[in-house]
Design a protein around this motif. Structure first.
Motif, PDB file in Angstrom:
ATOM      1  N   SER A  54       0.834  -1.197   0.000  1.00 25.63           N
ATOM      2  CA  SER A  54       0.000   0.000   0.000  1.00 25.63           C
ATOM      3  C   SER A  54       0.874   1.254   0.000  1.00 25.63           C
ATOM      4  N   LYS A  55       0.467   2.263  -0.742  1.00 26.86           N
ATOM      5  CA  LYS A  55       1.220   3.519  -0.790  1.00 26.86           C
ATOM      6  C   LYS A  55       1.006   4.346   0.471  1.00 26.86           C
ATOM      7  N   ARG A  56      -0.152   4.171   1.114  1.00 21.63           N
ATOM      8  CA  ARG A  56      -0.449   4.905   2.352  1.00 21.63           C
ATOM      9  C   ARG A  56      -0.962   3.903   3.379  1.00 21.63           C
ATOM     10  N   SER A  57      -0.103   3.563   4.305  1.00 25.26           N
ATOM     11  CA  SER A  57      -0.405   2.482   5.239  1.00 25.26           C
ATOM     12  C   SER A  57      -1.605   2.764   6.126  1.00 25.26           C
ATOM     13  N   GLU A  58      -1.893   4.046   6.380  1.00 26.67           N
ATOM     14  CA  GLU A  58      -2.987   4.393   7.283  1.00 26.67           C
ATOM     15  C   GLU A  58      -4.329   4.517   6.560  1.00 26.67           C
ATOM     16  N   ASP A  59      -4.310   4.443   5.217  1.00 24.25           N
ATOM     17  CA  ASP A  59      -5.501   4.663   4.414  1.00 24.25           C
ATOM     18  C   ASP A  59      -6.038   3.329   3.894  1.00 24.25           C
ATOM     19  N   VAL A  60      -7.222   2.927   4.335  1.00 22.90           N
ATOM     20  CA  VAL A  60      -7.765   1.615   3.969  1.00 22.90           C
ATOM     21  C   VAL A  60      -8.033   1.518   2.469  1.00 22.90           C
ATOM     22  N   LYS A  61      -8.523   2.579   1.874  1.00 22.52           N
ATOM     23  CA  LYS A  61      -8.779   2.531   0.429  1.00 22.52           C
ATOM     24  C   LYS A  61      -7.497   2.264  -0.353  1.00 22.52           C
ATOM     25  N   SER A  62      -6.390   2.785   0.136  1.00 16.00           N
ATOM     26  CA  SER A  62      -5.107   2.532  -0.509  1.00 16.00           C
ATOM     27  C   SER A  62      -4.768   1.047  -0.477  1.00 16.00           C
ATOM     28  N   HIS A  63      -5.122   0.372   0.603  1.00 20.90           N
ATOM     29  CA  HIS A  63      -4.900  -1.074   0.707  1.00 20.90           C
ATOM     30  C   HIS A  63      -5.780  -1.822  -0.298  1.00 20.90           C
ATOM     31  N   ILE A  64      -7.051  -1.449  -0.378  1.00 19.54           N
ATOM     32  CA  ILE A  64      -7.965  -2.126  -1.304  1.00 19.54           C
ATOM     33  C   ILE A  64      -7.512  -1.904  -2.748  1.00 19.54           C
ATOM     34  N   ASP A  65      -7.154  -0.668  -3.074  1.00 24.24           N
ATOM     35  CA  ASP A  65      -6.676  -0.363  -4.426  1.00 24.24           C
ATOM     36  C   ASP A  65      -5.441  -1.186  -4.774  1.00 24.24           C
ATOM     37  N   ALA A  66      -4.535  -1.323  -3.799  1.00 26.08           N
ATOM     38  CA  ALA A  66      -3.290  -2.067  -4.048  1.00 26.08           C
ATOM     39  C   ALA A  66      -3.568  -3.551  -4.270  1.00 26.08           C
ATOM     40  N   ILE A  67      -4.532  -4.107  -3.541  1.00 27.13           N
ATOM     41  CA  ILE A  67      -4.899  -5.519  -3.729  1.00 27.13           C
ATOM     42  C   ILE A  67      -5.453  -5.740  -5.126  1.00 27.13           C
ATOM     43  N   LEU A  92      -3.888  -7.859  -8.336  1.00 23.06           N
ATOM     44  CA  LEU A  92      -4.697  -8.915  -8.944  1.00 23.06           C
ATOM     45  C   LEU A  92      -4.837  -8.717 -10.449  1.00 23.06           C
ATOM     46  N   GLU A  93      -4.991  -7.467 -10.869  1.00 23.37           N
ATOM     47  CA  GLU A  93      -5.274  -7.165 -12.273  1.00 23.37           C
ATOM     48  C   GLU A  93      -4.028  -6.921 -13.124  1.00 23.37           C
ATOM     49  N   GLU A  94      -2.893  -6.789 -12.487  1.00 19.13           N
ATOM     50  CA  GLU A  94      -1.683  -6.361 -13.189  1.00 19.13           C
ATOM     51  C   GLU A  94      -1.407  -7.188 -14.443  1.00 19.13           C
ATOM     52  N   GLU A  95      -1.264  -6.493 -15.564  1.00 18.37           N
ATOM     53  CA  GLU A  95      -0.936  -7.148 -16.826  1.00 18.37           C
ATOM     54  C   GLU A  95       0.551  -6.949 -17.121  1.00 18.37           C
ATOM     55  N   GLU A  96       1.186  -7.996 -17.616  1.00 19.99           N
ATOM     56  CA  GLU A  96       2.617  -7.962 -17.930  1.00 19.99           C
ATOM     57  C   GLU A  96       3.441  -7.456 -16.741  1.00 19.99           C
ATOM     58  N   PRO A  97       3.298  -8.065 -15.572  1.00 21.01           N
ATOM     59  CA  PRO A  97       4.058  -7.600 -14.401  1.00 21.01           C
ATOM     60  C   PRO A  97       5.543  -7.864 -14.578  1.00 21.01           C
ATOM     61  N   PRO A  98       6.390  -7.014 -14.030  1.00 24.92           N
ATOM     62  CA  PRO A  98       7.838  -7.279 -14.072  1.00 24.92           C
ATOM     63  C   PRO A  98       8.153  -8.489 -13.201  1.00 24.92           C
TER      64      PRO A  98
END
Length: 452
Positions: free
Chosen positions: A390-403, A407-413
């Protein structure tokens, strides 16, 4: 350099490292003392140190950066384990950059270097063949030397798991090593754990919690990431070393600066699985602790309730992603997320249920996520734990967005530190046929998600 400018320099280096996306390094210090720093290096993949937690104490002098700080290894099993020819059991780290070893010209310390370069240099010692760090290795070509190299890797792998991972997590969870059974309140599917769980020394555990131990939560979360990898390493190592087989002593090891012991991967596996079960109980217990804190009108409970309401409204307005968020039993410490797979992707048509568990000590303790819907994915462990940052550890939406992003990442490094499902990762980065098989397994999992 002025009296305080070195403090500014150290503070900036610490801040830069803490903001870094490097998953292998972490640093921390008490707010009142930036000159005494704790650092942790997570063992590099494809080495005998793989995903181990190796801690170091770094002390900066007032002459920094003109002079290198002193660095001491503290993951040594109480001074009884030498993890590398250049990392002694007593904690000494032999590196030319630190002035503790004679290096070639240009390898010595300069003020242009800093804490990050020191940690990266130490990390470079943790290679696939650490025997090569011993002086004179270049001429070590005899059959005995080759046998020693293999034997050295074998015992480092065993002790990395035993000391840097298992002992550390047992200490964090208050699990004693004597095998005594602990009586723990049963929680749902964990009813059978009581029979095999070790005894917790609560007084010692509370005392340890009061001390400065900044990596407790990080190591717990990473343990869940890498649990499958630890088990895979044990499975492979069992075929190479029999239980009760003694470690081979290396030519460069001497009394008081050695790694002695015996292999026992059967026992290590049992302890690993117990840690994993204990963590599941701990996570489930957060819900109960959270309800108690609501009655006390704690600030964490109020914060999570407020964030929940904001997150619900935010996703209602966001037309790029479809998901529902609810509280489980109206408890702000347990969130239930239903995510609908994005069209035109491998997740299209899928319906994925995820739970977020929050500690009453959030955000000091970060949330733990679990996919209730079984999904074959290189970023999701077999127990449903997703690997995300998560980019912002205290922000729950940041955690959900990161999950969702993971999950959706295409062509991940390719980054083995983020691959928490070894079977899926092997297929994803394998041959063209392997990649096709990965996609088929993923699609089957997506189809099953709609049937559940």
């Amino acid at each position: 350099m002025s009296n305080n400018s070195y403090i500014v320099r150290i503070s900036k280096e610490l801040s830069d490292l803490q903001k870094s996306s490097d998953l292998s390094l972490a640093v921390a210090c008490r707010d009142i003392d930036v000159r005494n720093v704790k650092a942790i290096i997570i063992g590099p993949p494809d080495t005998p140190y793989e995903f181990g937690f190796f801690e170091f104490a770094v002390k900066f002098g007032k002459d920094y950066p003109g002079k290198a700080p002193s660095v001491n290894a503290t993951t040594t099993n109480g001074g009884r384990c030498r993890f590398n020819p250049n990392i002694y059991a007593g904690g000494k780290v032999c590196l030319s950059i630190l002035g503790t070893w004679r290096g070639e010209r240009g390898e010595e310390w300069s003020s242009a270097q800093g804490l990050e370069s020191i940690l990266i240099s130490i990390q470079s010692l943790m290679s696939s063949n650490p025997y090569e760090n011993e002086p004179g290795f270049e001429t070590a070509n005899t059959d005995d030397d080759k046998k020693n190299q293999k034997a050295y890797v074998a015992k480092i792998r065993h002790e990395s798991l035993r000391i840097s991972v298992i002992q550390r997590l047992e200490d964090y969870l208050g699990i004693s090593a004597d095998g005594a059974v602990q009586q723990v309140p049963s929680i749902n599917e964990e009813d059978d754990i009581d029979e095999e769980m070790h005894e917790m020394d609560r007084d010692a555990f509370d005392e340890a919690s009061a001390s400065f131990d900044p990596f407790r939560d990080l190591c717990k979360r990473r343990f869940l990431w890498y649990f499958d990898s630890y088990l895979l390493a044990i499975s492979k190592a069992k075929s190479e070393a029999e239980d009760e087989q003694s470690f081979t002593r290396m030519p460069f090891e001497c009394s008081g600066n050695i790694m002695e012991g015996k292999f026992n991967y059967t026992e290590l596996e049992r302890r690993l699985r117990l840690i994993h079960k204990t963590m599941k109980v701990e996570t489930a217990r957060w819900a109960e602790e959270g309800l108690a804190s609501i009655k006390k009108e704690s600030s964490v409970a109020s914060n999570l309730q407020r964030q929940y309401e904001q997150v619900v409204e935010s996703y209602k307005r966001d037309k790029t992603v479809t998901l529902d968020v609810e509280l489980v039993d109206k408890n702000p410490f347990v969130w239930a997320i239903t995510y609908f797979g994005r069209p035109m992707t491998n997740l299209d048509g899928g319906l994925f249920r995820i739970k977020l568990f929050f500690s009453p000590r959030f955000p000091e303790e970060q949330p733990r996520a679990k996919f209730e819907t079984q999904l074959f994915h290189h970023r999701i462990a077999s127990d449903g734990t997703p690997c995300y940052t998560s980019k912002r550890s205290e922000d729950v939406k940041s955690h959900i967005d990161a999950i969702i992003e993971a999950l959706e990442e295409e062509e991940p490094p390719y980054d083995p530190r983020t691959l928490v499902n070894p079977e899926a990762a092997k297929l994803y980065w394998g041959s063209a046929d392997d990649k096709k098989l990965y996609n088929r397994k993923l699609r089957r999992a997506v189809q099953r998600s709609m049937e559940e």
